[in-house]
Design a protein around this motif. Structure first.
Motif, short mmCIF file in Angstrom:
data_model
loop_
_atom_site.label_atom_id
_atom_site.label_comp_id
_atom_site.label_asym_id
_atom_site.label_seq_id
_atom_site.Cartn_x
_atom_site.Cartn_y
_atom_site.Cartn_z
N GLU A 1 0.83 -1.21 0.00
CA GLU A 1 0.00 0.00 0.00
C GLU A 1 0.87 1.26 0.00
N LEU A 2 0.29 2.34 -0.50
CA LEU A 2 0.97 3.63 -0.44
C LEU A 2 1.07 4.09 1.00
N ALA A 3 2.20 4.69 1.33
CA ALA A 3 2.41 5.19 2.69
C ALA A 3 3.22 6.47 2.63
N LYS A 4 2.98 7.32 3.61
CA LYS A 4 3.74 8.56 3.74
C LYS A 4 4.66 8.45 4.94
N ASP A 5 5.93 8.74 4.73
CA ASP A 5 6.89 8.84 5.82
C ASP A 5 6.89 10.31 6.23
N GLY B 1 13.40 -5.41 11.71
CA GLY B 1 14.05 -4.79 12.86
C GLY B 1 13.29 -3.62 13.46
N GLY B 2 11.97 -3.70 13.44
CA GLY B 2 11.17 -2.64 14.02
C GLY B 2 11.05 -1.40 13.16
N ARG B 3 11.46 -1.48 11.92
CA ARG B 3 11.36 -0.35 10.99
C ARG B 3 10.54 -0.78 9.78
N VAL B 4 9.85 0.18 9.19
CA VAL B 4 9.05 -0.07 7.99
C VAL B 4 9.91 0.25 6.78
N GLN B 5 9.97 -0.68 5.84
CA GLN B 5 10.73 -0.46 4.61
C GLN B 5 9.79 0.06 3.53
N ILE B 6 10.18 1.19 2.94
CA ILE B 6 9.35 1.84 1.92
C ILE B 6 10.18 2.04 0.67
N ARG B 7 9.58 1.73 -0.48
CA ARG B 7 10.26 1.90 -1.77
C ARG B 7 9.65 3.09 -2.49
N ASN C 1 6.13 7.16 12.26
CA ASN C 1 6.18 8.18 11.21
C ASN C 1 5.46 7.76 9.93
N VAL C 2 4.98 6.51 9.88
CA VAL C 2 4.35 5.98 8.67
C VAL C 2 2.84 6.08 8.81
N GLU C 3 2.22 6.72 7.83
CA GLU C 3 0.78 6.93 7.84
C GLU C 3 0.24 6.87 6.42
N PRO C 4 -1.06 6.67 6.27
CA PRO C 4 -1.64 6.71 4.92
C PRO C 4 -1.52 8.13 4.36
#
Length: 84
Positions: free
Chosen positions: A21-25, A39-45, A59-62
């Protein structure tokens, strides 16, 4: 997708986008696609491809509807320039 239940047993509301899904950092003001969690972090491409970045889960939200529309329009415009 992680969910949060309102006090009193109300409806569940999504708090963070799931894989694919799309996500905003919000810390970087960047939008991308969630690839997973390590490791407790979200990976975003990035939308156009490239190296993933790690974001803290809080910090990650729709993205807002406007942000999502803007991203989808940019993708579509990029595809039309490539002859697709």
């Amino acid at each position: 997708m992680e969910t949060q239940t309102k006090k009193g047993g109300g409806l569940s509301m999504p708090t963070r986008p799931g894989i694919g899904e799309l996500a905003k950092d919000s810390a970087r003001a960047r939008i991308g696609v969630v690839m997973g969690e390590v490791g407790g972090r979200v990976q975003i491409r990035p939308i156009g491809g490239g190296a993933e970045w790690d974001a803290l889960p809080h910090n990650v939200e729709p993205p807002s509807a406007r942000e999502e529309l803007s991203v989808r329009l940019a993708i579509r415009n990029g595809n039309s320039r490539d002859g697709l």
